[in-house]
Write a protein that holds these residues in place. Sequence first.
Motif, short mmCIF file in Angstrom:
data_model
loop_
_atom_site.label_atom_id
_atom_site.label_comp_id
_atom_site.label_asym_id
_atom_site.label_seq_id
_atom_site.Cartn_x
_atom_site.Cartn_y
_atom_site.Cartn_z
N MET A 89 37.76 31.31 40.39
CA MET A 89 36.64 31.15 41.31
C MET A 89 35.31 31.61 40.70
N LEU A 90 35.36 32.59 39.81
CA LEU A 90 34.15 32.98 39.09
C LEU A 90 33.68 31.83 38.21
N VAL A 113 50.98 33.58 44.21
CA VAL A 113 50.38 34.08 45.45
C VAL A 113 50.54 33.04 46.55
N GLY A 114 50.65 33.50 47.81
CA GLY A 114 50.77 32.58 48.93
C GLY A 114 49.51 31.75 49.14
N ALA A 115 49.67 30.63 49.84
CA ALA A 115 48.56 29.70 50.03
C ALA A 115 47.40 30.33 50.80
N THR A 116 47.71 31.11 51.84
CA THR A 116 46.65 31.73 52.64
C THR A 116 45.86 32.74 51.82
N LEU A 137 41.64 32.56 50.45
CA LEU A 137 40.60 33.58 50.61
C LEU A 137 39.76 33.75 49.35
N PHE A 138 40.36 33.50 48.20
CA PHE A 138 39.64 33.68 46.94
C PHE A 138 38.54 32.65 46.75
N THR A 139 38.57 31.53 47.52
CA THR A 139 37.48 30.55 47.40
C THR A 139 36.15 31.15 47.80
N ALA A 140 36.18 32.25 48.58
CA ALA A 140 34.94 32.91 48.99
C ALA A 140 34.22 33.53 47.80
N LEU A 141 34.92 33.76 46.69
CA LEU A 141 34.28 34.35 45.52
C LEU A 141 33.33 33.39 44.82
N ALA A 142 33.58 32.09 44.94
CA ALA A 142 32.77 31.10 44.23
C ALA A 142 31.29 31.15 44.62
N PRO A 143 30.94 31.09 45.92
CA PRO A 143 29.50 31.15 46.26
C PRO A 143 28.87 32.49 45.92
N VAL A 144 29.64 33.57 46.01
CA VAL A 144 29.10 34.89 45.65
C VAL A 144 28.78 34.92 44.16
N ALA A 145 29.70 34.39 43.34
CA ALA A 145 29.47 34.33 41.90
C ALA A 145 28.26 33.47 41.58
N ALA A 146 28.13 32.34 42.28
CA ALA A 146 26.98 31.45 42.04
C ALA A 146 25.67 32.16 42.35
N LEU A 147 25.65 32.91 43.45
CA LEU A 147 24.44 33.62 43.85
C LEU A 147 24.06 34.69 42.83
N LEU A 148 25.05 35.47 42.40
CA LEU A 148 24.79 36.55 41.45
C LEU A 148 24.37 36.00 40.09
N LEU A 149 25.06 34.96 39.62
CA LEU A 149 24.75 34.39 38.30
C LEU A 149 23.39 33.70 38.31
N ALA A 150 23.02 33.10 39.43
CA ALA A 150 21.69 32.48 39.53
C ALA A 150 20.60 33.53 39.37
N ALA A 151 20.84 34.71 39.95
CA ALA A 151 19.86 35.80 39.83
C ALA A 151 19.86 36.40 38.44
N LEU A 152 21.05 36.61 37.86
CA LEU A 152 21.16 37.29 36.56
C LEU A 152 20.78 36.40 35.39
N LEU A 153 21.25 35.16 35.40
CA LEU A 153 21.06 34.29 34.24
C LEU A 153 19.82 33.40 34.35
N LEU A 154 19.47 33.00 35.56
CA LEU A 154 18.32 32.11 35.74
C LEU A 154 17.09 32.84 36.26
N GLY A 161 36.62 33.50 55.88
CA GLY A 161 37.62 34.47 56.32
C GLY A 161 38.24 34.07 57.65
N ALA A 162 37.42 33.61 58.59
CA ALA A 162 37.93 33.18 59.89
C ALA A 162 38.84 31.96 59.75
N LEU A 163 38.48 31.04 58.85
CA LEU A 163 39.30 29.85 58.63
C LEU A 163 40.66 30.22 58.07
#
Length: 291
Positions: free
Chosen positions: A15-16, A239-242, A246-263, A283-285
């Motif tokens: 996800m990162l 790991v189980g499917a559920t 949950l790990f898909t939530a890491l992708a937008p966080v990584a995008a936000l942080l990398l946009a700030a750090l690298l760009l 998380g609710a989904l």
Amino acid sequence: MSDKTLGYVYLALAMLLVGSTVVASKIAAGALPPFTATALRFALALPCFLVLLRVSGTPVPRPGRRDGAILVLQGLAGTAGYTALLMAGLRATSAADAGVILGTLPVVATVVAMALLGERPRPMLLATIALASAGLFVLHRQPAGTAAGSMSGNTLVFGAVLCEACFILLNKRLRVAVPPLALSTLMSAIGLAASLPFALAEAAWTAPVASSALLAVGYYALLPTVGGFLLWYAGTARVGATEAALFTALAPVAALLLAALLLGEPVGWRQLAGIAFVLAAVGALAFANER
């Protein structure tokens, strides 16, 4: 390290890498037309998948007419359409905004399934839709005096999310399951075939292209596309499917942080509030699907 913990590590790294595609796409979009960047991505990724297919001994599917048509539609939407729209959108919007929008994918996929399959939404699913919508609403509240181009860019990025949601939905309609590696190989081949004519029409070779853009496309093709595939399926095997969802939530966080750090992009209250709503929706989904 236990097998399950190793699975968590694989999923987090995958996800990162997915989050980093937003930054790579932003760099590539600054110097390459969208279809050219799309064609280059799949031209580099396809040989890698073919080698993995051969080494692993994964059988090549021979779908019937119906499944073959679905696979072509998947390739047009989830590979060519997704990448081209993302690249085009990032010409007009920031990587930080795009990262937040891409984070809505799990919720958008649920909404598309309900709209096209007539599924009745449960109360918890309605709550996830409301949370994701609130995140997008906050994100689109442009401060006075800012450039108006980001709205059109955000719309194109959301179009990319819709394409990926259609890819997920179409995959569920296949009568015969296609092994993940074979599916990724087919999608890369279809994506390349679909984007190549448009890339040739763009004639990007007539003007000099920054080496950073070519490196960004190479990175996107080899690490997030091929490496991310290997990491994700190595993780989901442990790991189980559920839990994996949950790990898909890491992708937008990584995008936000990398946009700030690298760009060096500014991350303000809009992005932070938007990502908070999106993460709450994911998380609710996951909780709703577990019940």
